[in-house]
Design an enzyme around this catalytic site. Sequence first.
Site, short mmCIF file in Angstrom:
data_model
loop_
_atom_site.label_atom_id
_atom_site.label_comp_id
_atom_site.label_asym_id
_atom_site.label_seq_id
_atom_site.Cartn_x
_atom_site.Cartn_y
_atom_site.Cartn_z
N TRP A 280 3.74 -3.84 -3.52
CA TRP A 280 2.94 -2.78 -2.90
C TRP A 280 2.59 -1.72 -3.94
O TRP A 280 1.51 -1.13 -3.89
CB TRP A 280 3.73 -2.16 -1.75
N HIS A 281 3.50 -1.49 -4.89
CA HIS A 281 3.25 -0.47 -5.90
C HIS A 281 2.21 -0.91 -6.92
O HIS A 281 1.56 -0.05 -7.54
CB HIS A 281 4.54 -0.09 -6.61
N GLY A 282 2.06 -2.19 -7.14
CA GLY A 282 1.08 -2.63 -8.13
C GLY A 282 1.05 -4.13 -8.27
O GLY A 282 2.03 -4.83 -7.99
N PHE B 22 -0.84 4.26 -7.36
CA PHE B 22 -0.39 3.27 -6.37
C PHE B 22 -1.19 3.35 -5.09
O PHE B 22 -1.02 2.54 -4.21
CB PHE B 22 1.09 3.45 -6.06
#
Length: 454
Positions: free
Chosen positions: A315-317, A454
């Site tokens: 989800w962050h990257g 993000f």
Amino acid sequence: MTFTSWQFSVFAAIVFAAYYLPPLRAFQVQWLVVASLFFYGYGQPELLALLAVAVFGTHSFLLLALRNRKIWLPVGIAFNLALLAFFKYKLLFIDPAYPSLVSFAPLDFLLKLPLPIGISFFVFHNISLLVDLTRQKTTPPALADVFLYIIFFPQLVSGPITRAEMFMLQIQPKYFEHIPFVEAARWILTGFFFKLYVANNLNEMTSYMSFPLYETLQIQDRWLLVFLYSYQIYADFFGYSAIAIGLGLLFGYRLPINFNLPYVSASFSEFWTRWHISLSTWLRTYLYVPLGGNRHGPMRTYLNLMIVMGLGGLWHGAGLSYLAWGLMHGLLLVLERPLLSRLASIEFAAFRVARMTVVFVCVSMLWIFFKLPDFQHALNYLTGMFVPSTNPSPTKLFYNLALLYSLPVMIQHLGLRRLVEGRLRWAEPYLYGSMAALMYLEAGPETSFIYFQF
């Protein structure tokens, strides 16, 4: 437009001044929606169309799901996840700099769009809206209310992630005399202090963690910078969240607390109840529990933890480093789970301090994969923490400045705030005055908030 820019100060002042005018009281929601659209489109107006598609689409699927939740709720969730996947993970497969990706011009335009700021956060808000409101089988909310929940400008770019059932209840007329000015000022001042004085100054030092600068560092410097980045990312994101909470209070909305002294955690599971609380709560509510949580035996629980943390990393990257970060946190949660009850029975203060130290060191070392999204660079940096450098002219770091800029995070985690709010209440004005002076006189060079990416 960032919270720390003068443009945002002017924008916020104008929005606030008009918000409480009696003629606008019946249109407060619409006014905040217009202001939020301006805030989001400032500098990137081409992304407003995407935001409109996300909100209108989610509202349409909400109306359908309120009639038939079994069919339309999964479709609405898939619609939002598809938006997130297309814009966040397309860079794994395409190069936007390529002259012409496809012959179809509209699709080529979409493929070349930059990553929309805040897409991870407003997609999670969309999913919360669909799940919460269809579970309660409430009356369909007005489109303006849906817009406000999803794009409320204090939380639009980097959260905190607010659950729909908590926010929608707060949508009602607001009055100037009900504003908790003192509480809002405390949050905003604290947020600006941690961002401008702590995070921005530490950023100058932790920039040496980037490739190829880290190749000039000695072993002790690499270790120092890992801990400095740990303080920096906390100060940066806590600062943003604090400003967002304060701004929300000024407009009559109470956003969730996002951090609760995470670096005093004595276990990794405790850390995730204290760090980015709104994200960990969202993952637990909408992913971990639906997967079965801990209801189907230890092995299924361990698998669920690994899945949730792995997806939380992605989800962050879109990168191997973020996946590795999530999976390693998942592994630590799995490894400690059988031991938690035994560890909790040992009540010696020194033992708790030792546990806190282990958690802090492990969490800090995993931040390397955040600072260096290139997985190979992260591994090279990590290796250099244990292998002496042969560089004849290593970079010189100023350890006294490192301590000076890290001190506020240390003091906060040692409980100074509780002390000031208790026996040292008389010193509170001096504390906030000192913070204001330091963030004005000793602010570091301007940098964007880390979680903007993000």
